[in-house]
Design an enzyme around this catalytic site. Sequence first.
Site, PDB file in Angstrom:
ATOM      1  N   PRO A 275       0.845  -1.197   0.000  1.00 43.03           N
ATOM      2  CA  PRO A 275       0.000   0.000   0.000  1.00 43.03           C
ATOM      3  C   PRO A 275       0.886   1.254   0.000  1.00 43.03           C
ATOM      4  O   PRO A 275       1.820   1.350   0.787  1.00 43.03           O
ATOM      5  CB  PRO A 275      -0.788  -0.117   1.313  1.00 43.03           C
ATOM      6  CG  PRO A 275      -0.653  -1.545   1.733  1.00 43.03           C
ATOM      7  CD  PRO A 275       0.634  -2.045   1.183  1.00 43.03           C
TER       8      PRO A 275
ATOM      9  N   ASP B 130      14.672   3.619   5.386  1.00 42.34           N
ATOM     10  CA  ASP B 130      13.811   2.764   4.543  1.00 42.34           C
ATOM     11  C   ASP B 130      14.677   1.914   3.607  1.00 42.34           C
ATOM     12  O   ASP B 130      14.513   0.700   3.518  1.00 42.34           O
ATOM     13  CB  ASP B 130      12.865   3.617   3.679  1.00 42.34           C
ATOM     14  CG  ASP B 130      11.793   4.300   4.494  1.00 42.34           C
ATOM     15  OD1 ASP B 130      11.928   4.320   5.726  1.00 42.34           O
ATOM     16  OD2 ASP B 130      10.836   4.825   3.908  1.00 42.34           O
TER      17      ASP B 130
ATOM     18  N   GLY C 222       7.321   2.129   3.210  1.00 45.41           N
ATOM     19  CA  GLY C 222       8.493   2.373   2.364  1.00 45.41           C
ATOM     20  C   GLY C 222       8.262   1.945   0.927  1.00 45.41           C
ATOM     21  O   GLY C 222       9.175   1.465   0.256  1.00 45.41           O
TER      22      GLY C 222
ATOM     23  N   GLY D 203       3.587   4.249   5.166  1.00 47.79           N
ATOM     24  CA  GLY D 203       4.672   3.948   6.098  1.00 47.79           C
ATOM     25  C   GLY D 203       5.359   2.624   5.829  1.00 47.79           C
ATOM     26  O   GLY D 203       6.155   2.160   6.637  1.00 47.79           O
TER      27      GLY D 203
ATOM     28  N   SER E  82       7.868   3.595  -1.815  1.00 55.55           N
ATOM     29  CA  SER E  82       8.653   4.264  -2.864  1.00 55.55           C
ATOM     30  C   SER E  82      10.055   3.659  -2.940  1.00 55.55           C
ATOM     31  O   SER E  82      10.560   3.364  -4.030  1.00 55.55           O
ATOM     32  CB  SER E  82       8.724   5.778  -2.628  1.00 55.55           C
ATOM     33  OG  SER E  82       9.369   6.056  -1.405  1.00 55.55           O
ATOM     34  N   ALA E  83      10.678   3.419  -1.787  1.00 53.88           N
ATOM     35  CA  ALA E  83      12.018   2.817  -1.779  1.00 53.88           C
ATOM     36  C   ALA E  83      11.962   1.397  -2.335  1.00 53.88           C
ATOM     37  O   ALA E  83      12.844   0.967  -3.082  1.00 53.88           O
ATOM     38  CB  ALA E  83      12.592   2.820  -0.366  1.00 53.88           C
TER      39      ALA E  83
HETATM   40  C1  MEV Z   1       9.753   7.381   6.885  1.00 54.15           C
HETATM   41  O1  MEV Z   1       9.550   5.998   6.582  1.00 54.15           O
HETATM   42  C2  MEV Z   1      10.572   7.537   8.125  1.00 54.15           C
HETATM   43  C3  MEV Z   1      10.897   8.968   8.538  1.00 54.15           C
HETATM   44  O2  MEV Z   1      11.693   8.857   9.705  1.00 54.15           O
HETATM   45  C4  MEV Z   1      11.640   9.710   7.463  1.00 54.15           C
HETATM   46  C5  MEV Z   1      13.058   9.216   7.223  1.00 54.15           C
HETATM   47  O3  MEV Z   1      13.563   8.406   7.996  1.00 54.15           O
HETATM   48  O4  MEV Z   1      13.671   9.696   6.266  1.00 54.15           O
HETATM   49  C6  MEV Z   1       9.644   9.745   8.896  1.00 54.15           C
END
Ligand code: MEV
Length: 304
Positions: A95, A146, A101, A99, A103-104
Amino acid sequence: MRVACGKSNAKIILMGEHSVVYGKSAIALPFFNAEVSVKIEETDKGIEIISEYYQGQLDQAPEILEGVQALIKNILNKLDINYNGLKITLNSKIPAQRGFGSSAAVSVALTKAFFKFANEELRLDNLKELVGNAEKIHHENPSGLDVATIISKQAIYFIKNKKSEKVDFNLDLDLIVGDTGIPASTKTAVQIVSQQEHKKELIQVLGSLSDHVLKNIENKDSIAMGNNMTAAHEALKELGVSTEKLNTLVNTALNSGALGAKLSGGGLGGCMIALSEKNKTESIVEALKLAGANTTWILDLKEI
Ligand code: MEV
């Protein structure tokens, strides 16, 4: 016609989101329940992208694919590929903007597929650099957490530009992941934190809690671990990155017997996690669903 594929998994942050951007420690886990795959096929029609968001020529892709566009250009500059056309199919079960990741993960799968297509060895430093640069388009100052978690395929204790060490969980507990179903922008969340009045103190608190949790894991102290996770949620709430739905799901998990619960990832939507004893997992999951969790997953911390 040449064809090549690449795959990647997602990630879940246990502790240290946001504070990791400021050089504090974080703990994160690979998440194999949702994967992304990329297929590259040789064609004669220029570079086409086939994805959930867009199907068409790469140079006309919408803003949401800006990172993918830049990554492909970078890869093509690096690799010596002869082609009249390429059809690049992105198939993501992760999804987006929750959160995980995603995109990575898409960038990792894409890079792997391109290097296979070109029959070139993909060195870890090349993968990190290419994916890291694409991540900078999604938000200016990514910590690299990520990318490090997704690539390492194991739970890690991470400090930006300094450390990425394996963490052995081996805990007889479950980690429940609950998706609010609400997409959120990490970039916006990182900006909100950067402007928070008490940022310095809260970042300090989050960093210490992450270090405590590492000790709790080593000592198998599940009660303290749960309490420290919940304390991290309170600090993230104060930082301004939680939402009503995230708080509802966190409270629901705690009221149903979770040892601890918190948001996971950038916040402003996305996911929450709850630490649970095996015999409580089912009832916590049921309660989360009733409270509006879109999807839930269970990770066995013995297997991490
Ligand atoms: C995003 O998955 C995590 C954050 O801590 C951003 C980052 O680590 O670059 C919010």
